[in-house]
Design a protein around this motif. Structure first.
Motif, short mmCIF file in Angstrom:
data_model
loop_
_atom_site.label_atom_id
_atom_site.label_comp_id
_atom_site.label_asym_id
_atom_site.label_seq_id
_atom_site.Cartn_x
_atom_site.Cartn_y
_atom_site.Cartn_z
N ARG A 92 -31.64 -2.70 -50.84
CA ARG A 92 -30.42 -3.75 -50.56
C ARG A 92 -30.35 -3.72 -48.67
N LEU A 93 -30.71 -2.58 -48.37
CA LEU A 93 -30.63 -2.49 -46.78
C LEU A 93 -31.44 -3.43 -46.15
N LEU A 94 -33.06 -3.25 -46.76
CA LEU A 94 -33.82 -4.30 -46.04
C LEU A 94 -33.36 -5.66 -46.29
N ARG A 95 -32.77 -6.10 -47.47
CA ARG A 95 -32.84 -7.40 -48.00
C ARG A 95 -31.33 -7.90 -47.07
N GLY A 96 -30.57 -6.94 -46.95
CA GLY A 96 -29.30 -7.40 -45.89
C GLY A 96 -29.76 -7.61 -44.53
N LYS A 97 -30.70 -6.76 -43.87
CA LYS A 97 -31.22 -6.87 -42.68
C LYS A 97 -31.95 -8.05 -42.45
N THR A 98 -32.65 -8.38 -43.53
CA THR A 98 -33.56 -9.82 -43.41
C THR A 98 -32.79 -11.02 -43.46
N ILE A 99 -31.34 -10.98 -44.19
CA ILE A 99 -30.65 -12.02 -44.10
C ILE A 99 -30.10 -12.19 -42.54
N GLU A 100 -29.62 -11.01 -42.33
CA GLU A 100 -29.11 -10.73 -40.85
C GLU A 100 -30.15 -11.40 -39.75
N CYS A 101 -31.37 -11.38 -39.98
CA CYS A 101 -32.39 -11.58 -39.06
C CYS A 101 -32.43 -13.14 -39.42
N ILE A 102 -32.56 -13.77 -40.45
CA ILE A 102 -32.63 -15.26 -40.73
C ILE A 102 -31.43 -15.95 -39.93
N SER A 103 -30.11 -15.28 -40.02
CA SER A 103 -29.01 -16.07 -39.54
C SER A 103 -29.16 -15.75 -37.99
N ILE B 152 -31.69 -22.34 -43.28
CA ILE B 152 -32.01 -22.34 -44.55
C ILE B 152 -30.60 -22.20 -45.41
N LEU B 153 -30.04 -23.18 -45.66
CA LEU B 153 -28.65 -23.02 -46.10
C LEU B 153 -28.66 -22.44 -47.73
N LYS B 154 -29.61 -22.56 -48.33
CA LYS B 154 -29.48 -21.89 -49.70
C LYS B 154 -29.17 -20.25 -49.76
N LEU B 155 -29.34 -19.83 -48.48
CA LEU B 155 -29.33 -18.30 -48.41
C LEU B 155 -27.89 -17.87 -48.30
N TYR C 247 -24.19 -7.93 -47.82
CA TYR C 247 -24.57 -8.08 -46.50
C TYR C 247 -24.15 -9.43 -45.52
N MET C 248 -23.43 -9.97 -46.27
CA MET C 248 -23.36 -11.63 -45.86
C MET C 248 -22.22 -11.75 -44.67
N ILE C 249 -21.32 -10.81 -44.78
CA ILE C 249 -20.04 -11.54 -43.99
C ILE C 249 -20.16 -11.99 -42.67
N SER C 250 -21.00 -10.78 -41.91
CA SER C 250 -21.24 -11.18 -40.30
C SER C 250 -22.30 -12.47 -40.29
N ALA C 251 -23.07 -12.36 -41.25
CA ALA C 251 -24.06 -13.57 -41.28
C ALA C 251 -23.49 -14.87 -41.40
N ALA D 188 -20.62 -15.68 -40.56
CA ALA D 188 -20.00 -16.21 -39.45
C ALA D 188 -21.05 -16.87 -38.42
N ARG D 189 -22.14 -16.31 -38.22
CA ARG D 189 -23.23 -17.01 -37.37
C ARG D 189 -23.55 -18.23 -37.88
N MET D 190 -23.78 -18.17 -39.46
CA MET D 190 -23.89 -19.63 -40.22
C MET D 190 -22.85 -20.55 -39.78
N CYS D 191 -21.69 -20.24 -39.65
CA CYS D 191 -20.64 -20.98 -39.32
C CYS D 191 -20.74 -21.71 -37.85
N LYS D 192 -21.11 -20.87 -37.14
CA LYS D 192 -21.22 -21.38 -35.69
C LYS D 192 -22.21 -22.10 -35.27
N ILE D 193 -23.30 -22.01 -36.35
CA ILE D 193 -24.51 -23.02 -36.00
C ILE D 193 -24.10 -24.27 -36.77
N LEU D 194 -23.56 -24.51 -37.73
CA LEU D 194 -23.33 -25.36 -38.66
C LEU D 194 -21.96 -26.16 -38.03
N GLY D 195 -21.11 -25.60 -37.30
CA GLY D 195 -19.94 -26.11 -37.17
C GLY D 195 -19.00 -26.71 -38.26
N LYS D 196 -18.57 -27.86 -38.30
CA LYS D 196 -17.80 -28.67 -39.38
C LYS D 196 -18.41 -28.69 -40.70
#
Length: 798
Positions: free
Chosen positions: A273-284, A296-299, A305-309, A311-319
């Motif tokens: 789980r930790l590896l997967r969480g860090k990888t999602i964080e890395c992608i975002s 990659i939106l389907k992620l 481990y996605m809460i802060s990731a 927020a990063r997505m939100c900043k990239i995609l905006g509206k």
């Protein structure tokens, strides 16, 4: 080195002191902190080193000593270290290197490495001369050895980036030793996180190739043998490099994405789980670095481990992120709603509970303490922070969720622990902004739900950092809501609270003066008094923010209410008061002139003389507040202020023409004086000899530090040019090249935003000249290459 009997006793007392510094009892801890502060710097170093060296001492005491020594070298190096004799300095350096090599505890060794890195950083001068080569050699050798528990101090990157990156990459290639590889990757993360982008770019290609080849090998090892330690660190290293490199990482996107995506889709077992969480964080993070086209939106549907990731997505995609809110808001609200376990205990019960149980306490006096179990609070704070992020980025797109978020957030204003109260306060004006789209009634209901709680919190919040955040948020809310948002009860309560804050401000200043007369007064006492003073002044700025928002919303209607505060504000601007008091007192009167004129003149007897006298004050901040006041007097003040505009002019000119007017600390005050002269000519032209002043005013342009005042001056310049003012244009348009250079420099310094109407007017001036061939050539030929490019940029943008 044997200690004498007296020194031995002192050292024993110091161990007791370290123990007390870790005490859960507030009183004991505070007393210990005060005692520690009185120990001279040189003795502190001796005692702390002795405690760190003593392997028989309690582990917590040794760790505390290591933290305190690093802090001492970080915050007071110049006061403490150079005063030591050369022999003592040499002994300290040798001792530190010896202690690291003898140390068996890894967490303790890391802390001592921090001390060595801090000392090494301080022993490198501005020219890069290194006064401790052995220390540095040790740090580099550590990077290539088993003990890479190395944390790079800030500034270290600047001096040694080339050597460090080479050493770390070489160590990461050591396929025979997993532990060393993981340490090298961890050190690389530390290094790149604080490394300026410009230093990293030259090594980017080499760095990326090494990281990619290591990742591919480690991914194979994970599939074949199940080893994941190095892979976790490498993934985080990639994220850190992408975060620093930003758009320069774009070419490597396709290199890393297949492997990272493979990890997210396949690392589903519990132990990964930790590896997967860090990888999602890395992608975002990579998505944020390279822009939304690649993300990659389907992620988004991966919740762990996605809460802060997110927020990063939100900043990239905006509206565009709005469509994913139904997926993310459920888990987010659940986390933000965590209700911590709380208890009211007497001091005896509290002492029976250790920190290991995860409790934190606030002493309520009367032998009672309020305790809270901190498990889950970190996640709660992060979730609250994410909600703020969504409200800020999505605005009206977040409206569906404003009601449930407000109901969650407002009760948190009474919440005494952790950071979520700061995010709560920050969220209030943002949520109102989101709700605006639903119409005035909905907005008003939401505001009434918040308003009482905010005012109450301003009256009761004990922590000054939290209080200032709540006051700032309240001021922003009033700006959003405008006239009519406070009823009589609100005004009455708020008036009492603000009066109390101002009275407390003066009382605290008097208490500090008394402490300065005390026989125990010394530099360290002065330092803590200065900290208190800074904190008090910061609250004063927030009182000013609240008054500003009220004056700008309610204008003259609010003056009668304000009169209860008037004597206190007048007291702030007395000549004998410290400059921050006078600065903020004048700012409050500036607001009254700007928003409550012509009625403001009834208070002129209190503020006009101090304001005019402050134009030439020694403090640039006070000069700036006074000059701004003269500008708004001319612009909004009405007829009664005319003679004072005339009187102010020579004082403003004196400041502008002083030899050091444009130095860094003076430039903002000077620019406000230049702007005020412009406003007098524009709004009160019969108060001054415009023909005489105008050529001087032109020679002082452009303004580029104070963006708001720059817009005023450019706007007035456009008025003058558009009306074909002969003084501005000069005989046969001879001043036009000078006007072009003013416009170009304004563009270079980004003095005006492109969306400002003034930009279009300036571009039109340039276009008009463009049509008359010879004049255009003459104007352009006198500009340098940067200025010519800036004129082109202006034409393209407007």
């Amino acid at each position: 080195m044997a200690l004498s009997m007296a020194a031995e006793q002192e050292q024993q007392q110091f161990y007791l002191l370290l123990g007390n510094l870790l005490s859960p009892d507030n009183t004991v801890r505070k007393q210990a902190e005060e005692t520690y502060e009185t120990i001279p710097g040189q003795s502190k170093i001796t005692f702390l080193l002795q405690a760190i060296r003593n392997a028989a001492a309690a582990e917590e005491a040794r760790q505390m000593a290591a933290v305190l020594l690093r802090r001492l070298l970080s915050s007071a190096f110049e006061e403490v270290y150079p005063a030591l004799s050369p022999d003592v300095q040499t002994a300290i350096k040798s001792e530190l290197l010896l202690i690291i090599q003898m140390e068996t505890q890894s967490s303790m060794r890391k802390k001592i490495c921090d001390i060595v890195a801090e000392l090494a950083r301080n022993l490198i001068d501005e020219d890069g001369n290194n006064q401790w080569p052995e220390g540095l050699k040790f740090l580099f050798d550590s990077v290539s050895s088993q003990n890479v528990g190395l944390h790079f101090a800030p500034g270290f990157q600047k001096k040694f980036h080339e050597k460090v990156i080479a050493a770390l990459l070489q160590t990461m290639e050591d396929q025979g030793n997993q532990r060393v590889q993981a340490h090298a990757a961890a050190a690389l993360i530390n290094f790149t996180e604080d490394c300026p982008k410009s230093l990293l770019i030259p090594y980017l290609d080499n760095l990326v190739k090494h990281l990619h080849s290591t990742m591919v090998i480690k991914l194979q090892e994970l599939i074949q043998k199940g080893t994941k330690l190095v892979l976790e660190q490498v993934v985080t290293s990639i994220a850190s490099v992408a975060d620093t490199a930003e758009e320069k990482f774009v070419p490597y996107y396709d290199l890393f994405m297949p492997s990272l995506k493979h990890i997210v889709e396949n690392a589903v077992q519990k132990e990964l789980r930790l590896l997967r969480g860090k990888t999602i964080e890395c992608i975002s993070l990579i998505g944020l670095a390279v822009g939304k086209e690649k993300v990659i939106l389907k992620l988004l549907t991966q919740i762990s481990y996605m809460i802060s990731a997110w927020a990063r997505m939100c900043k990239i995609l905006g509206k565009e992120f709005q469509q994913y809110l139904p997926v993310v808001m459920g888990p987010l609200m659940k986390t933000a709603s965590i209700k911590p376990e709380v208890a009211l205990l007497d001091t005896q019960d509290m002492e029976n509970m250790s920190d290991d149980d995860g409790w934190e306490f606030v002493n309520l006096g009367d032998q009672q303490s309020f305790g809270i179990k901190t498990a889950g609070l970190e996640e709660k704070a992060t979730a609250c922070q994410m909600l703020v992020c969504y409200a800020k980025e999505l605005k009206e797109g977040f409206v569906e969720y404003t009601e449930q978020v407000v109901k969650l957030m407002v009760p948190l204003l009474k919440f005494y622990f952790h950071d979520d109260i700061l995010f709560t306060a920050e969220s209030m004006p943002l949520l109102l902004d989101c709700a605006r789209v639903r119409g005035p009634e909905y907005l008003s209901q939401m505001w009434h739900f918040m308003c009482d709680a905010l005012i109450k919190a301003i009256g009761t919040e004990p922590d000054s950092d939290v209080l200032s955040e709540i006051m700032h948020s309240f001021a922003k809310c009033i700006e959003v809501m405008g006239d009519g948002c406070l009823n009589n009860e609100h005004f009455e309560e708020l008036g009492g609270i603000l009066k109390g804050k101002l009275e407390e401000h003066f009382k605290n200043q008097e208490l500090r003066q008394v402490k300065r007369q005390d026989e125990d007064y010394d530099e360290q006492v002065e330092e803590s008094l200065q900290d208190e003073d800074d904190s008090d002044v910061y609250i004063l700025t927030k009182v000013s923010d609240i008054l500003h928002s009220i004056f700008s919303s309610y204008q003259e209607k609010v003056l009668l209410w304000f009169e209860q505060l008037l004597p206190l504000i007048v007291n702030l601007i007395c000549p004998h008061r410290p400059w921050p008091d006078r600065q903020w007192g004048l700012c409050i009167f500036d607001d009254i002139v700007e928003h409550c004129s012509p009625s403001s003149f009834k208070y002129a007897e209190y503020f006009l003389r101090p304001m005019l006298q402050s134009i030439c004050d020694n403090s640039p901040e006070v000069r700036q507040a006074a000059a701004y006041g003269v500008g708004v007097m001319a612009q909004f003040g009405g007829e009664s202020y005319r003679p004072f505009c005339t009187e102010a002019l020579p004082l403003l000119v004196r400041v502008i023409q002083s030899p050091d007017a444009k130095t860094k600390e003076n430039v903002n005050a000077t620019e406000n004086c230049i702007s005020a002269v412009g406003k007098i000519m524009k709004f009160k032209p019969d108060c001054v000899n415009v023909e005489e002043v105008l050529p001087h005013w032109l020679s002082w342009l452009p303004l580029h530090e104070d963006k708001e005042e720059a817009v005023h001056t450019f706007s007035y310049l456009c008025d003058l040019i558009e009306s074909n003012n002969p003084i501005v244009l000069g005989h046969n348009n001879s001043n036009l090249p000078r006007i072009f250079s003013i416009i170009a420099d304004g563009e270079i310094h980004e003095a005006i935003k492109h969306e400002d109407p003034c930009t279009k007017r300036l571009a039109n001036v340039v276009r008009q000249v463009q049509t008359s061939g010879g004049l255009w050539t003459e104007c352009i030929s006198q500009l340098n290459a940067d200025q010519q490019a800036a004129i082109q940029e202006l034409l393209n943008s407007a």
